[in-house]
Design an enzyme around this catalytic site. Structure first.
Site, PDB file in Angstrom:
ATOM      1  N   SER A 209       0.868  -1.185   0.000  1.00 44.21           N
ATOM      2  CA  SER A 209       0.000   0.000   0.000  1.00 44.21           C
ATOM      3  C   SER A 209       0.904   1.234   0.000  1.00 44.21           C
ATOM      4  O   SER A 209       2.111   1.129   0.257  1.00 44.21           O
ATOM      5  CB  SER A 209      -0.841  -0.043   1.277  1.00 44.21           C
ATOM      6  OG  SER A 209      -1.387   1.204   1.596  1.00 44.21           O
TER       7      SER A 209
ATOM      8  N   TYR B 212      -2.727  -1.018  10.131  1.00 42.66           N
ATOM      9  CA  TYR B 212      -2.703  -1.209   8.675  1.00 42.66           C
ATOM     10  C   TYR B 212      -1.313  -0.875   8.119  1.00 42.66           C
ATOM     11  O   TYR B 212      -0.732  -1.648   7.346  1.00 42.66           O
ATOM     12  CB  TYR B 212      -3.773  -0.319   8.040  1.00 42.66           C
ATOM     13  CG  TYR B 212      -3.958  -0.515   6.555  1.00 42.66           C
ATOM     14  CD1 TYR B 212      -4.726  -1.571   6.069  1.00 42.66           C
ATOM     15  CD2 TYR B 212      -3.376   0.357   5.632  1.00 42.66           C
ATOM     16  CE1 TYR B 212      -4.911  -1.758   4.699  1.00 42.66           C
ATOM     17  CE2 TYR B 212      -3.553   0.180   4.268  1.00 42.66           C
ATOM     18  CZ  TYR B 212      -4.319  -0.877   3.809  1.00 42.66           C
ATOM     19  OH  TYR B 212      -4.494  -1.056   2.452  1.00 42.66           O
TER      20      TYR B 212
END
Ligand code: NDP
Length: 254
Positions: free
Chosen positions: A144, A157
């Site tokens: 990401s 995350y």
């Protein structure tokens, strides 16, 4: 020589029943591979299978919860039972819990790390013997922008996605001798169910992404097809341990 020919190869894509996973599945399928999508939601999977089959792909769905070691092992053995082999693994399943660090429980931390990072290790371990048997393989792990940057609402995350990059490097060094290439893809902001929820939760996100991205737009799941085809195919046989942003330039802009 066709650098992108995946005829006879079998690809397993976790979370391939929607969003980025489906975009990647379509890219890999376009090179001729048989596709196995894995996830929990059967209705989403049925719709994804229709899309893949309309594209002309041979595709199946296997129910798997990647937080369960037994499911990851069963996913690989079921794929082999159905299609004879596993050559390509895309570790794409992922979730986010958006909370400030002080409000995030330890259970939530573990759930995010388990779904986004440990699951990729589990599936890679499960697939390794099959890749060995086939003479090599390709593992594509989905990171990401949070593999590169931090955000106040994303402590678990971002930790999981940073870990994806380091895990990819470690696996790449371990399994290069087995002709298995392991790479990470770092998507920018892509329009999916995950980010539709984020746009509700993070004020101003829609516009700030458009403004910062040199490409001037959010990505689509289809934007992820090409990188998947490249990293799954012989075209990338000397590419391993990398982390490639696919982000319209988000990560190189001030
Ligand atoms: P989606 O929510 O559309 O897709 C996530 C997929 O993960 C779903 O298909 C879901 O399948 C699957 N999944 C989640 N938990 C599990 C589980 N325990 N077991 C099996 N499958 C599971 O989001 P995206 O397509 O956006 O996300 C895909 C990946 O891309 C994630 O790793 C995400 O972190 C990453 N990413 C996304 C970005 C974006 O902008 N969209 C940016 C950067 C990275 P099911 O519902 O069947 O369980």
């Amino acid at each position: 020589m066709n650098l992108f020919d995946l005829t006879g190869k079998v690809a397993v894509i976790t979370g391939g029943n929607g969003g980025i996973g489906l975009g990647m599945a379509r890219g890999i399928a376009s090179c001729g591979a048989t596709i196995v999508i894995a996830g929990r939601d059967r209705d989403k999977a049925e719709a994804a299978l229709r899309t893949l089959r309309q594209d002309g792909a041979q595709a199946s769905f296997i129910v798997a919860d990647v937080t369960k070691t037994t499911d990851c092992q069963a996913l690989v053995s079921e794929a082999v039972k159905l299609h004879g082999r596993v050559d390509i693994l895309v570790n794409n399943a992922g979730i986010s819990v958006r909370k400030m660090p002080q409000d995030l429980s330890e259970d939530e931390w573990h759930h995010v790390l388990d779904t986004n990072l440990t699951s990729a290790f589990r599936c890679a371990r499960a697939a390794y013997p099959q890749m060995l048997r086939g003479g090599g393989g390709k593992i594509i792990n989905i990171g990401s922008m949070m593999s590169l940057f931090g955000a106040p609402y994303a402590v678990a995350y971002a930790s999981s996605k940073g870990g994806i990059v380091q895990m990819s490097r470690a696996l790449a060094t371990a399994w290069a001798k087995d002709n298995i290439q392991v790479n990470a893809v770092l998507p920018g902001w892509i329009d999916t169910d995950l980010t539709r929820r984020a746009r509700h939760q993070v004020a101003g996100l829609q516009g700030s992404v458009e403004q910062r991205t040199p490409g001037g737009r959010w990505g689509s799941a289809d934007d992820m097809a090409g990188i998947a085809a490249f990293l799954a195919s012989p075209a990338s046989d000397f590419v391993t341990g990398t982390a490639i942003p696919v982000d319209g330039g988000f990560s190189i802009a001030m």
